[in-house]
Design an enzyme around this catalytic site. Structure first.
Site, mmCIF file in Angstrom:
data_model
loop_
_atom_site.group_PDB
_atom_site.id
_atom_site.type_symbol
_atom_site.label_atom_id
_atom_site.label_comp_id
_atom_site.label_asym_id
_atom_site.label_seq_id
_atom_site.Cartn_x
_atom_site.Cartn_y
_atom_site.Cartn_z
ATOM 1 N N CYS A 131 0.856 -1.210 0.114
ATOM 2 C CA CYS A 131 0.038 -0.024 0.107
ATOM 3 C C CYS A 131 0.703 1.345 0.011
ATOM 4 C CB CYS A 131 -1.050 0.157 1.271
ATOM 5 S SG CYS A 131 -0.343 -0.016 2.828
ATOM 6 N N CYS A 139 -3.525 -2.484 -0.785
ATOM 7 C CA CYS A 139 -2.350 -3.354 -0.344
ATOM 8 C C CYS A 139 -1.901 -4.467 -1.221
ATOM 9 C CB CYS A 139 -2.813 -4.179 1.048
ATOM 10 S SG CYS A 139 -3.097 -2.962 2.442
ATOM 11 N N LYS A 204 -5.333 -8.885 11.539
ATOM 12 C CA LYS A 204 -5.185 -7.570 11.499
ATOM 13 C C LYS A 204 -6.595 -7.004 11.102
ATOM 14 C CE LYS A 204 -3.159 -3.852 8.764
ATOM 15 N NZ LYS A 204 -2.191 -3.553 7.706
ATOM 16 N N ARG A 214 -1.681 6.433 8.004
ATOM 17 C CA ARG A 214 -1.896 6.559 6.424
ATOM 18 C C ARG A 214 -1.353 8.146 6.067
ATOM 19 N NH1 ARG A 214 -7.622 3.062 6.046
ATOM 20 N NH2 ARG A 214 -6.615 1.081 6.720
ATOM 21 N N ARG A 226 -10.318 -1.045 2.999
ATOM 22 C CA ARG A 226 -9.361 -2.315 3.106
ATOM 23 C C ARG A 226 -10.409 -3.580 3.508
ATOM 24 N NH1 ARG A 226 -5.174 0.273 1.630
ATOM 25 N NH2 ARG A 226 -3.755 1.614 3.136
ATOM 26 N N GLU A 242 -7.511 -17.347 11.380
ATOM 27 C CA GLU A 242 -6.290 -16.688 10.676
ATOM 28 C C GLU A 242 -5.079 -16.939 11.073
ATOM 29 O OE1 GLU A 242 -6.103 -14.958 8.257
ATOM 30 O OE2 GLU A 242 -7.971 -13.657 7.462
ATOM 31 N N LYS A 257 -3.701 -6.827 15.822
ATOM 32 C CA LYS A 257 -3.466 -5.514 15.461
ATOM 33 C C LYS A 257 -4.962 -4.933 15.147
ATOM 34 C CE LYS A 257 -1.778 -2.137 12.207
ATOM 35 N NZ LYS A 257 -1.155 -2.298 10.714
ATOM 36 N N SER A 283 -1.116 3.598 15.314
ATOM 37 C CA SER A 283 -0.925 5.005 15.183
ATOM 38 C C SER A 283 -2.013 5.839 16.085
ATOM 39 C CB SER A 283 -0.717 5.648 13.944
ATOM 40 O OG SER A 283 -1.871 5.166 13.149
ATOM 41 N N TYR A 322 4.410 3.084 19.197
ATOM 42 C CA TYR A 322 5.226 4.545 18.942
ATOM 43 C C TYR A 322 5.763 5.177 20.097
ATOM 44 C CZ TYR A 322 3.132 3.703 14.527
ATOM 45 O OH TYR A 322 2.860 3.108 13.186
HETATM 46 C C1 PBG Z 1 0.213 -1.456 5.798
HETATM 47 C C2 PBG Z 1 -0.045 -1.159 7.363
HETATM 48 C C3 PBG Z 1 -0.759 -0.352 7.855
HETATM 49 C C4 PBG Z 1 -0.428 -0.240 9.278
HETATM 50 C C5 PBG Z 1 0.833 -1.274 9.396
HETATM 51 N N1 PBG Z 1 0.962 -1.806 8.112
HETATM 52 C C6 PBG Z 1 -1.939 0.647 7.489
HETATM 53 C C7 PBG Z 1 -3.123 -0.103 7.009
HETATM 54 O O1 PBG Z 1 -3.390 -1.007 6.867
HETATM 55 O O2 PBG Z 1 -4.136 0.793 6.231
HETATM 56 C C8 PBG Z 1 -0.863 0.649 10.567
HETATM 57 C C9 PBG Z 1 -0.171 0.992 11.724
HETATM 58 C C10 PBG Z 1 -0.480 2.136 12.496
HETATM 59 O O3 PBG Z 1 -1.726 2.582 12.467
HETATM 60 O O4 PBG Z 1 0.244 2.572 13.380
HETATM 61 N N2 PBG Z 1 -0.899 -2.159 5.350
#
Ligand code: PBG
Length: 335
Positions: A131, A139, A204, A214, A226, A242, A257, A283, A322
């Site tokens: 992505c 992705c 995820k 993003r 997504r 999964e 996640k 994030s 973070y």
């Molecule tokens: C890539 C990816 C993402 C994150 C980690 N790898 C973004 C998404 O799936 O949109 C998010 C990490 C975060 O928010 O800290 N696919």
């Protein structure tokens, strides 16, 4: 009888749980969950060039950095006690199939090499996804308006291989295509990288909490969302499926996640596997605490350490956060 029931049978006023909370030393002795800097993984964003550092407005304290600057920052984190980083590439070189993701001189590949030069002991994990590299921000490869699962696998495997060639210790596929762990394992093995581990983003979710990321990575999809590949936040049992599939395909560690809003999923996964579990405090979960703390609505340090403790209590062995560098510092001071 359940031993916890036997323990409390006497009941109040003979039993008084507050006795064991009377002093800081007593509380420290009976604490069930201890967090350590050894569990922490710091996410970092690599851009091209040299001497560059671009702060990310929605993630205070974090910046996109060119490989030279990023490597120096990684050394600082390592010296603070953080054993590992997770690298993301941010690029202007985008096309329909995300070719830049496997460029041997790409942003991530250079950042891996730069870190390994300065601190070879640091564990370098790379995020494997398209992505950040596709012009449409999905992705995988898009065919007829949809992400084509099987056509994407080879590209992911090639990206992972280029990371391993650059010196990555662990590759972490985050795309959520079916079968990608197996495809990556086969490719790594075929090229002499049997020793490179796979941390799969097994469960995820399609989460609103990825918003600041993003922005940071310039990876928001230009059309749609997504939800056709990331999991529905309403589903818990599906996470176990999964995880089981990724383990069968060769995952060495599995990830849940986001983390803080998915503690039940972490707990369920803990009970079904002996593999190390990583949880990603994403994030939006980070920025939420930052923003409240900036307004004086929360005490940042206490809130952040409480969340990291909760994620660990739920069953995570590793936490991608973070807050990694800050937390490593706080943990040194905390008694
Ligand atoms: C890539 C990816 C993402 C994150 C980690 N790898 C973004 C998404 O799936 O949109 C998010 C990490 C975060 O928010 O800290 N696919």
């Amino acid at each position: 009888m359940d031993p916890t029931i036997a323990d409390s049978q006497a009941g109040f006023p003979v039993v008084r749980p507050r006795r064991m909370r009377r002093t800081a030393t007593l509380r420290r002795m009976v604490r069930e969950t201890r967090i350590s800097a050894d569990q922490l993984i710091l996410p970092m964003f690599a851009i091209g060039g040299a001497g560059r550092e671009e702060p990310i407005p929605s993630m205070p304290g974090h910046a996109r950095m060119s490989p030279d600057v990023l490597a120096v920052r990684a050394v600082r984190a390592y010296e603070a006690g953080v054993p590992a980083v997770l690298l993301f590439g941010v690029t202007d070189h985008k096309d329909e199939v995300g070719s830049q993701s496997c460029n041997p001189n790409g942003e991530v590949q250079q950042a891996v090499a730069a870190i390994k030069l300065l601190v070879p002991e640091m564990v370098v994990v790379t995020d494997v996804c398209l992505c950040e590299y596709t012009s449409h921000g999905q992705c995988g490869v898009v065919r007829d308006g949809d992400v084509d699962n099987d056509a994407t696998l080879d590209l992911l495997a090639r990206a992972a291989l280029s990371h391993a060639d650059a010196g990555a210790d662990v590759v972490a596929p985050s795309d959520m295509m079916d079968g990608r762990v197996g495809a990556i394992r086969r490719t790594l093995d075929a090229h002499g990288h049997e020793g490179v581990a796979i941390l799969s983003y097994a469960a995820k979710y399609a989460s609103a909490f990825y918003g600041p990321f993003r922005d940071a990575a310039g990876s928001a999809p230009s059309f749609g969302d997504r939800r056709g590949y990331q999991m529905d936040p309403a589903n818990g049992r599906e996470a176990l499926r999964e995880v089981a599939l990724d383990i069968r395909e060769g995952a060495d560690m599995v990830m849940v996640k986001p983390a803080a809003a998915y503690l039940d999923v972490i707990g369920d996964v803990r009970r079904m596997t002996t593999l190390p579990i990583a949880a990603y405090h994403v994030s939006g979960e980070f920025s939420m605490i930052k923003a409240a703390a900036e307004r004086g609505w929360l005490d940042e340090r206490t809130a952040a350490l409480e969340i990291l403790t909760a994620i660990t209590r739920a069953g995570a062995d590793l936490v991608i956060t973070y807050y990694a560098e800050d937390a490593a510092g706080w943990l040194k001071e905390t008694v």
